[in-house]
Enzyme design. Structure first.
Site, PDB file in Angstrom:
ATOM      1  N   GLU A  43       1.527   1.532   2.484  1.00 33.11           N
ATOM      2  CA  GLU A  43       0.090   1.388   2.274  1.00 33.11           C
ATOM      3  C   GLU A  43      -0.535   2.752   1.948  1.00 33.11           C
ATOM      4  OE1 GLU A  43      -1.250  -0.406   5.896  1.00 33.11           O
ATOM      5  OE2 GLU A  43       0.278  -1.979   5.776  1.00 33.11           O
ATOM      6  N   SER A  73       1.011  -5.489   4.616  1.00 34.77           N
ATOM      7  CA  SER A  73       1.945  -6.467   5.168  1.00 34.77           C
ATOM      8  C   SER A  73       3.200  -5.731   5.624  1.00 34.77           C
ATOM      9  CB  SER A  73       2.302  -7.529   4.115  1.00 34.77           C
ATOM     10  OG  SER A  73       3.327  -8.390   4.587  1.00 34.77           O
ATOM     11  N   GLU A  74       3.223  -5.358   6.895  1.00 39.71           N
ATOM     12  CA  GLU A  74       4.351  -4.583   7.401  1.00 39.71           C
ATOM     13  C   GLU A  74       5.650  -5.370   7.346  1.00 39.71           C
ATOM     14  OE1 GLU A  74       0.871  -2.498   8.132  1.00 39.71           O
ATOM     15  OE2 GLU A  74       1.323  -4.549   8.804  1.00 39.71           O
ATOM     16  N   GLN A  96       1.876   2.917   8.279  1.00 37.85           N
ATOM     17  CA  GLN A  96       0.754   3.860   8.367  1.00 37.85           C
ATOM     18  C   GLN A  96       0.538   4.407   9.773  1.00 37.85           C
ATOM     19  OE1 GLN A  96      -3.522   2.742   7.236  1.00 37.85           O
ATOM     20  NE2 GLN A  96      -2.669   3.568   5.343  1.00 37.85           N
ATOM     21  N   PHE A  97       0.670   3.564  10.783  1.00 37.40           N
ATOM     22  CA  PHE A  97       0.672   3.972  12.191  1.00 37.40           C
ATOM     23  C   PHE A  97       1.761   3.166  12.895  1.00 37.40           C
ATOM     24  CE2 PHE A  97      -3.575   5.096  10.865  1.00 37.40           C
ATOM     25  CZ  PHE A  97      -3.845   6.270  11.550  1.00 37.40           C
ATOM     26  N   ASP A  99       1.747   1.730  15.580  1.00 38.86           N
ATOM     27  CA  ASP A  99       1.181   0.519  16.180  1.00 38.86           C
ATOM     28  C   ASP A  99       1.271  -0.683  15.244  1.00 38.86           C
ATOM     29  OD1 ASP A  99      -0.196   3.117  16.686  1.00 38.86           O
ATOM     30  OD2 ASP A  99      -1.067   2.028  18.370  1.00 38.86           O
ATOM     31  N   ILE A 101       3.806  -1.456  13.344  1.00 40.04           N
ATOM     32  CA  ILE A 101       5.184  -1.772  13.002  1.00 40.04           C
ATOM     33  C   ILE A 101       5.627  -3.119  13.567  1.00 40.04           C
ATOM     34  CG2 ILE A 101       6.427  -0.774  14.976  1.00 40.04           C
ATOM     35  CD1 ILE A 101       8.232   0.637  12.870  1.00 40.04           C
ATOM     36  N   PRO A 103       4.626  -6.298  13.326  1.00 41.62           N
ATOM     37  CA  PRO A 103       4.854  -7.444  12.432  1.00 41.62           C
ATOM     38  C   PRO A 103       6.168  -7.353  11.661  1.00 41.62           C
ATOM     39  CG  PRO A 103       2.591  -6.681  12.242  1.00 41.62           C
ATOM     40  CD  PRO A 103       3.319  -5.661  13.051  1.00 41.62           C
ATOM     41  N   HIS A 143      -3.918   2.758  17.314  1.00 37.71           N
ATOM     42  CA  HIS A 143      -3.500   3.882  16.474  1.00 37.71           C
ATOM     43  C   HIS A 143      -2.831   4.984  17.288  1.00 37.71           C
ATOM     44  CE1 HIS A 143      -6.731   1.910  14.195  1.00 37.71           C
ATOM     45  NE2 HIS A 143      -6.176   2.403  13.107  1.00 37.71           N
TER      46      HIS A 143
END
Length: 351
Positions: A43, A73-74, A96-97, A99, A101, A103, A143
């Site tokens: 992202e 969409s992880e 991106q963070f 937190d 991960i 999904p 985050h």
């Protein structure tokens, strides 16, 4: 500063003063130039260069087919990366963070980690999942998490946490070259400089720190090799990421002769270096930012107890985050800081 795992010629290589973000960007740039199969995705990693600017300039240099933005969409990001790896590419997806991960956890655990075994070696998943993790930027509950222990529990995944720009570059290159999936957690609190636990900003910028002298060009640091930050006799400190700097600062302030070990790679773990140190000092302090229960410190404590029992002169100390949801308003109380680490140090010195 030289490292025993580096080639002799590396000590003579020209260096640049980089912060951790710049070192990560440099590693990605070098690997994309060396290997056309390396692909960066995630992202906002393309035109924008990532939320922390770790991929800045890479899309312009290598094009939109090798550095590209993805939907939010992880599970899709990581699932596509698994397929890319099986096809022959070396994807480096950014979450991106850390937190975010969760999904994609099923793709990592059920697909990436098992692909080599379930295909009897016919397919591999040579992917490196980069993600900023930990607190320190007042990001709140979504985050700021430190989920590294979840991944150390999964056979087939490797988990890496650098603590300096020098190590961030060398470890990331090694991770990208590895034929197994690697979770590469970047402690965002020290992106711009080391941290001693007293303030919400770095003690000094990386440009003034010895470990910001990053050799130019290609080099790698083997996964599974810890670093002895400072030798000592009083007790052993086991830490990684941000906590290496916080624990070292506390020991220096108290004037104790502690041996500081930066694990760097949680899986595979350099248990030989840990065991050698604890056998020498007879005492052990474990520090990490994640919650205490089932944190990686629990595994470290068990290993030290199993392997070094007859050398231990005091109970193993653990200083960690609390077993609570991440508290935005009480972030600095949640972190293992100088007070709580200092109390543990005092107990070990009196034992």
């Amino acid at each position: 500063m030289t490292y025993e795992e580096s080639p002799v010629s590396l000590a003579e290589a020209p260096t640049r003063r980089l912060n951790m973000i710049e070192a990560i960007n440099d590693a990605l740039d070098i690997m994309m130039e060396r290997d056309p199969n390396v692909v960066v995705m995630g992202e906002d990693v393309g035109y924008f260069g990532g939320v922390f600017r770790a991929t800045a300039g890479l899309q312009k240099k290598y094009g939109k087919t090798r550095v590209f933005d993805t939907p939010i969409s992880e599970c899709g990001i990581i699932g596509v990366a698994v397929g890319m790896g099986a096809y022959g590419l070396r994807p480096v997806p950014e979450i991106q963070f850390a937190d975010y991960i969760y999904p994609g956890l099923d793709q990592l655990v059920s697909e990436a980690a098992r692909l080599r075994y379930r295909s009897a070696g016919e397919f591999i998943a040579p992917m490196t999942v980069r993600s900023p993790f930990g607190g320190g930027i007042f990001g709140g509950q979504t985050h700021s998490q430190s989920p590294e222990a979840l991944f150390t529990h999964v056979a087939g995944l490797k988990t890496v946490v650098p603590s300096t720009p020098h190590d961030a570059k060398g470890l990331l290159i090694a991770a990208i070259e590895d034929n197994d999936p690697v979770i590469f957690f970047e402690p965002k609190r020290i992106y711009n400089g080391p941290f001693n636990g007293y303030y919400d900003k770095p003690v000094e910028p990386w440009s003034k720190h010895a470990d910001s002298a990053v050799p130019e060009g290609y080099y790698s640091i083997p996964l599974g090799k810890a670093r002895v930050v400072r030798p000592g006799q009083a007790f052993t400190v086991l830490a990684y990421g941000t906590m290496v700097h916080v624990a070292a600062a506390v020991c220096a302030e108290k004037g104790v002769d502690a041996e500081i070990i930066d694990l760097r790679t949680l899986v595979p773990l350099d248990i030989e270096t840990v065991e050698k140190s604890v056998e020498k000092t007879g005492k052990c302090l474990i520090v990490h930012e994640a919650t205490r229960t089932s944190g990686f410190g629990a595994e470290l404590s068990a290993l030290v107890q199993e392997r070094c029992f007859y050398h231990l002169e005091a109970p193993i100390e653990r200083v960690t985050g609390f077993d609570t949801p991440y508290p935005h308003s009480l972030e600095w109380a949640y972190f293992p800081g100088p007070v709580r680490i200092g109390e543990a140090v005092d107990r070990l010195m009196k034992a």
